[in-house]
Write a protein that holds these residues in place. Structure first.
Motif, PDB file in Angstrom:
ATOM      1  N   LEU A   2       0.815  -1.220   0.000  1.00 22.74           N
ATOM      2  CA  LEU A   2       0.000   0.000   0.000  1.00 22.74           C
ATOM      3  C   LEU A   2       0.847   1.267   0.000  1.00 22.74           C
ATOM      4  O   LEU A   2       0.317   2.367  -0.205  1.00 22.74           O
ATOM      5  CB  LEU A   2      -0.934   0.007   1.221  1.00 22.74           C
ATOM      6  N   LEU A   3       2.144   1.144   0.275  1.00 26.91           N
ATOM      7  CA  LEU A   3       2.994   2.329   0.378  1.00 26.91           C
ATOM      8  C   LEU A   3       2.929   3.190  -0.871  1.00 26.91           C
ATOM      9  O   LEU A   3       2.904   4.422  -0.796  1.00 26.91           O
ATOM     10  CB  LEU A   3       4.447   1.916   0.629  1.00 26.91           C
ATOM     11  N   LYS A   4       2.875   2.563  -2.037  1.00 26.73           N
ATOM     12  CA  LYS A   4       2.882   3.319  -3.290  1.00 26.73           C
ATOM     13  C   LYS A   4       1.490   3.691  -3.776  1.00 26.73           C
ATOM     14  O   LYS A   4       1.334   4.619  -4.575  1.00 26.73           O
ATOM     15  CB  LYS A   4       3.605   2.512  -4.366  1.00 26.73           C
ATOM     16  N   THR A   5       0.464   2.972  -3.294  1.00 25.79           N
ATOM     17  CA  THR A   5      -0.893   3.201  -3.809  1.00 25.79           C
ATOM     18  C   THR A   5      -1.798   3.945  -2.831  1.00 25.79           C
ATOM     19  O   THR A   5      -2.638   4.739  -3.224  1.00 25.79           O
ATOM     20  CB  THR A   5      -1.554   1.856  -4.171  1.00 25.79           C
ATOM     21  N   ASN A   6      -1.642   3.687  -1.524  1.00 28.35           N
ATOM     22  CA  ASN A   6      -2.512   4.305  -0.519  1.00 28.35           C
ATOM     23  C   ASN A   6      -1.732   4.489   0.781  1.00 28.35           C
ATOM     24  O   ASN A   6      -1.975   3.795   1.770  1.00 28.35           O
ATOM     25  CB  ASN A   6      -3.744   3.430  -0.292  1.00 28.35           C
TER      26      ASN A   6
END
Length: 592
Positions: free
Chosen positions: A469-473
């Motif tokens: 999720l670090l890159k997307t949310n």
């Protein structure tokens, strides 16, 4: 030694013993032919007896002594006729045969007693005198005991105490640094450490798999009762561990301190997620000495307040209630005062709605014109209220209202006597957000506003299942982090660290660091990780806070030998202060 015994040592079994005591004059009592002097040292008070029939000149000399004179006396221990059960030496006194004034003293600016007449600022100015008082001395003895027991416990767990540097490099994360100009490196500055974070991680790379330090840290931030510009941490780090290992080890330390210092056995610490803490208590450091959880009355699943033409509730993002047990007898004056309390600028609530649950089960509300008895009884059921209870309701924007409700809960808990300082309730709060969006925190550099910032620090590892999720949310990522909370006070916090260079690079990218910036600020750590960093994690306890909690005080200043005031000043030595033009020139610091 100038003394054979201390002023807190002698007992009835010492009668007829020849002794030599040294100390300060606490007070004197002139009763005509007899004079009594209370002689004090750090260990206690012993009464000295002078009698005109024994030695007239010695008795007259005793009458001339002022408060805080420093004495050496020789004499014989005798049994007191009028015993004092309030002090350990209260069954005896000293029949003085010799008196030597070691030093005279001017009259102190306040009384050196537990209930002193000196205000905070005056006592801070003369802190060396304040430290003579029993109450302050006992606080520092408690601090000493806690440091000893901390070292004992960690030593048995194979931790090594390692000192880390005090002059380090400034980094942009966290609070403002205190900076120190370098004379030998013109126009360059050291920073005083806000924590030994990077150094303890380097120690893990070095193979020192269990490190600790009772260490001074520095933060240039606004002050309050539980903050000082320089403070002390129990700082710890472990290698080859997971979160559970950290929690077990330092729950053990916490229980050891309670048992060895307070004589209290505390139960196994429960775990609470950050999400549950915010939902039920409105903050991430809940005081669980009492229940009184926040109840949402306008949830999507069960809206008990909407559609009744009460505009305040209809337009509110959230409507939160708390049930104050046994408070239905609050008067209108008390409720009005409480309403004004929540409307203060610090909380900013627009008002307060209440509903009394009467002894006969009927409900009386401040919004009766909008809500029927049947409507109000739904509130009662939802809040699990009983006859004699008082339901208090706040409404408005989610974040602001939850914060206000949290503060209201604590205030009501205080007023109802539910926050007993001799009762302790400890827990772990886990699964914090890894990141938070910062619009314009004045405590952060301008370059860090309007971007994601680390809620703890940039080396905190995300939960393994949230890494993608670090890159997307980024806002949904949970940290592999944990706080230990006691009586609503965060006394310690830590995390499992990032030890993989690729994950650390991703974290820096999310935080807005370019590769060059990350290398410039943290290149030494990233380079070290190239040589085989083990999985590791740690925790730091606020030692001053922990001491004040154990001592039942609200302010950490009472447990620091020489604290600063709320303006960050040392009133005793008058610091900070100006330095000479010559010093400024040596440091190449321009002056106006």
């Amino acid at each position: 030694m100038l003394r054979s015994h201390t002023c807190g040592q002698l007992r009835i079994s010492d009668v007829n013993t020849s002794v030599t005591l040294c100390g300060w004059v606490q007070k004197s009592h002139n009763l005509g032919g007899i004079t009594f002097i209370d002689l004090r040292d750090r260990y206690g008070i012993t009464q000295l007896a002078f009698n005109m029939d024994w030695d007239k000149s010695l008795c007259e000399q005793a009458r001339s002594l002022g408060r805080e004179f420093v004495l050496q006396v020789k004499g014989t221990v005798i049994e007191r006729e009028s015993k004092n059960k309030n002090i350990a030496t209260g069954e005896i006194e000293i029949k003085v045969s010799e008196l030597l004034i070691l030093n005279q003293a001017i009259t102190p600016p306040f009384t050196i007693e537990d209930e002193t007449d000196g205000g905070d600022e005056l006592r801070m100015k003369y802190r060396y005198l304040d430290l003579r008082r029993n109450a302050v001395r006992k606080n520092l003895e408690l601090r000493h005991r806690m440091a000893i027991e901390t070292r004992n416990y960690l030593d048995k767990q194979q931790f090594l105490e390692v000192e880390t540097p005090v002059l380090i490099k400034s980094t942009p994360e966290g609070a403002r640094d205190f900076v120190v100009p370098s004379r030998m490196n013109q126009n360059q500055f050291y920073a005083l450490p806000q924590s030994p974070q990077t150094f303890k991680q380097l120690l893990m790379v070095s193979g020192f798999d269990r490190y600790y330090q009772i260490v001074k840290c520095f933060r240039d931030e606004d002050l309050r009762a539980d903050r000082q510009p320089e403070f002390t941490q129990i700082d710890c780090e472990m290698s080859f561990v997971e979160q559970e290992d950290i929690l077990q080890t330092f729950e053990g330390l916490t229980r050891h301190l309670f048992k060895s210092v307070k004589g209290i056995d505390i139960p196994t610490l429960p775990r609470m997620t950050y999400a549950d803490a915010m939902k039920n208590y409105g903050n991430d450091k809940p005081d669980t000495r009492f229940e009184m959880k926040l109840i949402q009355l306008n949830s999507a699943e069960n809206n008990m307040v909407g559609g009744k033409n009460f505009k305040v509730f209809d337009e509110a993002e959230t409507v939160l209630a708390i049930c104050a047990t046994g408070a239905a007898e609050y008067t209108r004056k008390q409720l009005d005062e409480l309403t004004e309390w929540v409307k203060r600028p610090q909380l900013g609530a627009t008002g307060l709605v209440y509903a009394r649950v009467n002894a006969d089960g009927t409900v009386k509300s401040s919004v009766d014109k909008f809500y029927s008895e049947e409507d109000l009884k739904k509130w009662v059921t939802c809040c699990n209220a009983k006859p004699g209870d008082l339901i208090l309701v706040l409404a408005g924007a989610e974040e602001k209202t939850r914060k206000a409700a949290s503060e209201l809960r604590l205030e009501i808990g205080t007023r109802l006597g539910l926050r007993d300082k001799n009762k302790f309730s400890a827990l772990w709060v886990v699964d914090f957000p890894l990141l938070e969006w910062n619009e314009g925190d004045p405590n952060l550099p301008e370059s860090l506003r309007g971007r994601w910032v680390a809620k703890h620090h940039p080396f905190t590892s995300p939960k393994p299942e949230d890494i993608d999720l670090l890159k997307t949310n980024p806002g949904a990522v949970r940290a592999n982090a944990y706080d230990i909370v006691i009586n609503g006070v965060e006394v310690g916090g830590g995390s499992i660290r990032i030890f993989n260079k690729d994950l650390q690079a991703t974290m820096f990218s999310v935080l807005g660091f370019t590769k060059g910036e990350a290398q410039k600020q943290f290149g030494f750590l990233m380079n070290a990780f190239e040589f085989g960093a083990p999985p590791h994690g740690g925790i730091a306890f606020g030692f001053d806070r922990l001491c004040s909690l154990f001592g039942g005080a609200d302010s950490i200043r009472d447990f620091i030998a020489f604290p600063k005031n709320n303006s960050g000043r040392d009133m005793m030595i008058d610091a900070p202060g100006e330095i000479s033009l010559e010093q400024l020139n040596e440091l190449s610091i321009a002056t106006k």
